[in-house]
Design a protein around this motif. Structure first.
Motif, PDB file in Angstrom:
ATOM      1  N   HIS A  41       0.859  -1.179   0.000  1.00 45.77           N
ATOM      2  CA  HIS A  41       0.000   0.000   0.000  1.00 45.77           C
ATOM      3  C   HIS A  41       0.897   1.231   0.000  1.00 45.77           C
ATOM      4  N   ASP A  42       0.472   2.301  -0.665  1.00 51.52           N
ATOM      5  CA  ASP A  42       1.286   3.513  -0.765  1.00 51.52           C
ATOM      6  C   ASP A  42       1.664   4.106   0.585  1.00 51.52           C
ATOM      7  N   ALA A  43       0.898   3.816   1.611  1.00 55.32           N
ATOM      8  CA  ALA A  43       1.180   4.366   2.943  1.00 55.32           C
ATOM      9  C   ALA A  43       2.373   3.684   3.612  1.00 55.32           C
ATOM     10  N   GLY A  44       3.012   2.741   2.909  1.00 55.94           N
ATOM     11  CA  GLY A  44       4.196   2.099   3.476  1.00 55.94           C
ATOM     12  C   GLY A  44       3.920   0.769   4.134  1.00 55.94           C
ATOM     13  N   VAL A  45       2.854   0.124   3.753  1.00 55.33           N
ATOM     14  CA  VAL A  45       2.494  -1.164   4.334  1.00 55.33           C
ATOM     15  C   VAL A  45       2.743  -2.273   3.320  1.00 55.33           C
ATOM     16  N   VAL A  46       3.438  -3.313   3.776  1.00 53.78           N
ATOM     17  CA  VAL A  46       3.659  -4.515   2.976  1.00 53.78           C
ATOM     18  C   VAL A  46       2.974  -5.658   3.709  1.00 53.78           C
ATOM     19  N   ASP A  47       2.065  -6.341   3.033  1.00 52.37           N
ATOM     20  CA  ASP A  47       1.364  -7.496   3.603  1.00 52.37           C
ATOM     21  C   ASP A  47       1.740  -8.721   2.794  1.00 52.37           C
ATOM     22  N   LEU A  48       2.035  -9.830   3.476  1.00 49.73           N
ATOM     23  CA  LEU A  48       2.353 -11.058   2.761  1.00 49.73           C
ATOM     24  C   LEU A  48       1.903 -12.267   3.553  1.00 49.73           C
ATOM     25  N   ALA A  49       1.753 -13.373   2.830  1.00 49.55           N
ATOM     26  CA  ALA A  49       1.265 -14.611   3.432  1.00 49.55           C
ATOM     27  C   ALA A  49       2.314 -15.705   3.297  1.00 49.55           C
ATOM     28  N   LEU A  50       2.451 -16.475   4.366  1.00 49.89           N
ATOM     29  CA  LEU A  50       3.318 -17.657   4.359  1.00 49.89           C
ATOM     30  C   LEU A  50       2.572 -18.764   5.097  1.00 49.89           C
ATOM     31  N   THR A  51       3.291 -19.717   5.605  1.00 47.96           N
ATOM     32  CA  THR A  51       2.637 -20.753   6.397  1.00 47.96           C
ATOM     33  C   THR A  51       2.445 -20.250   7.830  1.00 47.96           C
ATOM     34  N   ARG A  52       1.593 -20.885   8.574  1.00 44.28           N
ATOM     35  CA  ARG A  52       1.335 -20.485   9.963  1.00 44.28           C
ATOM     36  C   ARG A  52       2.627 -20.525  10.789  1.00 44.28           C
ATOM     37  N   ARG A  53       3.405 -21.600  10.643  1.00 47.19           N
ATOM     38  CA  ARG A  53       4.635 -21.730  11.443  1.00 47.19           C
ATOM     39  C   ARG A  53       5.658 -20.657  11.078  1.00 47.19           C
ATOM     40  N   VAL A  54       5.810 -20.358   9.796  1.00 48.09           N
ATOM     41  CA  VAL A  54       6.750 -19.318   9.389  1.00 48.09           C
ATOM     42  C   VAL A  54       6.241 -17.963   9.858  1.00 48.09           C
ATOM     43  N   ARG A  55       4.952 -17.720   9.735  1.00 48.66           N
ATOM     44  CA  ARG A  55       4.356 -16.476  10.235  1.00 48.66           C
ATOM     45  C   ARG A  55       4.646 -16.309  11.715  1.00 48.66           C
ATOM     46  N   ASP A  56       4.422 -17.365  12.497  1.00 46.20           N
ATOM     47  CA  ASP A  56       4.666 -17.291  13.943  1.00 46.20           C
ATOM     48  C   ASP A  56       6.128 -16.999  14.250  1.00 46.20           C
ATOM     49  N   ALA A  57       7.036 -17.594  13.488  1.00 46.80           N
ATOM     50  CA  ALA A  57       8.466 -17.344  13.695  1.00 46.80           C
ATOM     51  C   ALA A  57       8.822 -15.895  13.347  1.00 46.80           C
ATOM     52  N   LEU A  58       8.242 -15.372  12.274  1.00 44.92           N
ATOM     53  CA  LEU A  58       8.485 -13.972  11.925  1.00 44.92           C
ATOM     54  C   LEU A  58       8.036 -13.048  13.051  1.00 44.92           C
ATOM     55  N   LEU A  59       6.887 -13.357  13.623  1.00 48.51           N
ATOM     56  CA  LEU A  59       6.382 -12.538  14.729  1.00 48.51           C
ATOM     57  C   LEU A  59       7.277 -12.667  15.952  1.00 48.51           C
ATOM     58  N   LEU A 124      19.241 -14.538   1.927  1.00 44.31           N
ATOM     59  CA  LEU A 124      18.301 -13.804   2.777  1.00 44.31           C
ATOM     60  C   LEU A 124      18.837 -13.580   4.188  1.00 44.31           C
ATOM     61  N   GLU A 125      19.805 -14.406   4.595  1.00 46.41           N
ATOM     62  CA  GLU A 125      20.418 -14.282   5.920  1.00 46.41           C
ATOM     63  C   GLU A 125      19.367 -14.177   7.026  1.00 46.41           C
ATOM     64  N   LEU A 126      18.474 -15.150   7.051  1.00 42.79           N
ATOM     65  CA  LEU A 126      17.437 -15.197   8.075  1.00 42.79           C
ATOM     66  C   LEU A 126      18.054 -15.603   9.407  1.00 42.79           C
ATOM     67  N   PRO A 127      17.429 -15.231  10.522  1.00 44.68           N
ATOM     68  CA  PRO A 127      17.904 -15.732  11.814  1.00 44.68           C
ATOM     69  C   PRO A 127      17.930 -17.262  11.788  1.00 44.68           C
ATOM     70  N   ALA A 128      18.846 -17.854  12.533  1.00 48.89           N
ATOM     71  CA  ALA A 128      19.082 -19.302  12.482  1.00 48.89           C
ATOM     72  C   ALA A 128      17.813 -20.114  12.704  1.00 48.89           C
ATOM     73  N   ASP A 129      16.995 -19.737  13.692  1.00 48.81           N
ATOM     74  CA  ASP A 129      15.780 -20.509  13.969  1.00 48.81           C
ATOM     75  C   ASP A 129      14.790 -20.421  12.814  1.00 48.81           C
ATOM     76  N   LEU A 130      14.652 -19.239  12.234  1.00 43.33           N
ATOM     77  CA  LEU A 130      13.738 -19.067  11.109  1.00 43.33           C
ATOM     78  C   LEU A 130      14.269 -19.786   9.877  1.00 43.33           C
ATOM     79  N   ASP A 131      15.572 -19.694   9.630  1.00 42.67           N
ATOM     80  CA  ASP A 131      16.166 -20.388   8.489  1.00 42.67           C
ATOM     81  C   ASP A 131      15.926 -21.895   8.603  1.00 42.67           C
TER      82      ASP A 131
END
Length: 148
Positions: A41-59, A124-131
């Motif tokens: 969205h132009d207001a600076g919002v990026v929304d994306l979907a992944l799996t529930r487990r990956v979403r939880d790890a991102l959070l 992508l150099e994700l954190p070890a647990d997320l990777d």
């Protein structure tokens, strides 16, 4: 934020197999093989979907926020507040892209034969647990070097 979001749209729209479309609530949606991987969205919002487990790890890792409208869904929100946030937004969108790319490859369609998801994940150099979680989620697809 329009300039930063415009840069994101420009970059993501050049990825093989990505189509852009107007998002129904404003902004630009990114679609791969008929399925949305995310939108901006132009207001600076990026929304994306992944799996529930990956979403939880991102959070848990503080890399994204719950989706601002449907916080219990598999969608997350990342806020681009300045140009410094663009690389992290791109990293999350690339993760969503790899997820869609591998899902399409499992159906025998290779939209981006030049991309090696294993190499991209390292970049992508994700954190070890997320990777580790992403690799476990993608394992069957990552182990295949050619489409099904």
């Amino acid at each position: 934020m329009t300039a930063a979001i415009d840069r994101i749209v420009s970059r993501v729209s050049r990825w093989p197999g990505v189509e852009t479309a107007p998002h129904r609530f404003g902004g630009t949606a990114f679609v791969v093989a008929g399925r949305e991987l995310g939108h901006v969205h132009d207001a600076g919002v990026v929304d994306l979907a992944l799996t529930r487990r990956v979403r939880d790890a991102l959070l848990t890792d503080g890399l994204a926020d719950p989706h601002r409208v449907v916080p219990e869904s598999t969608w997350v929100t990342y806020r681009v507040r300045s140009d410094a946030d663009v690389p992290d937004a791109m990293r999350l969108l690339r993760l969503a892209y790899l997820w869609r790319l591998l899902a399409v490859r499992r159906r025998g369609i290779d939209l981006d034969p030049e991309t090696d998801p294993d190499t991209d994940l390292r970049r992508l150099e994700l954190p070890a647990d997320l990777d580790a979680l992403v690799r476990a989620t993608f394992r069957d697809s990552l182990d295949r070097r050619t489409p099904v």
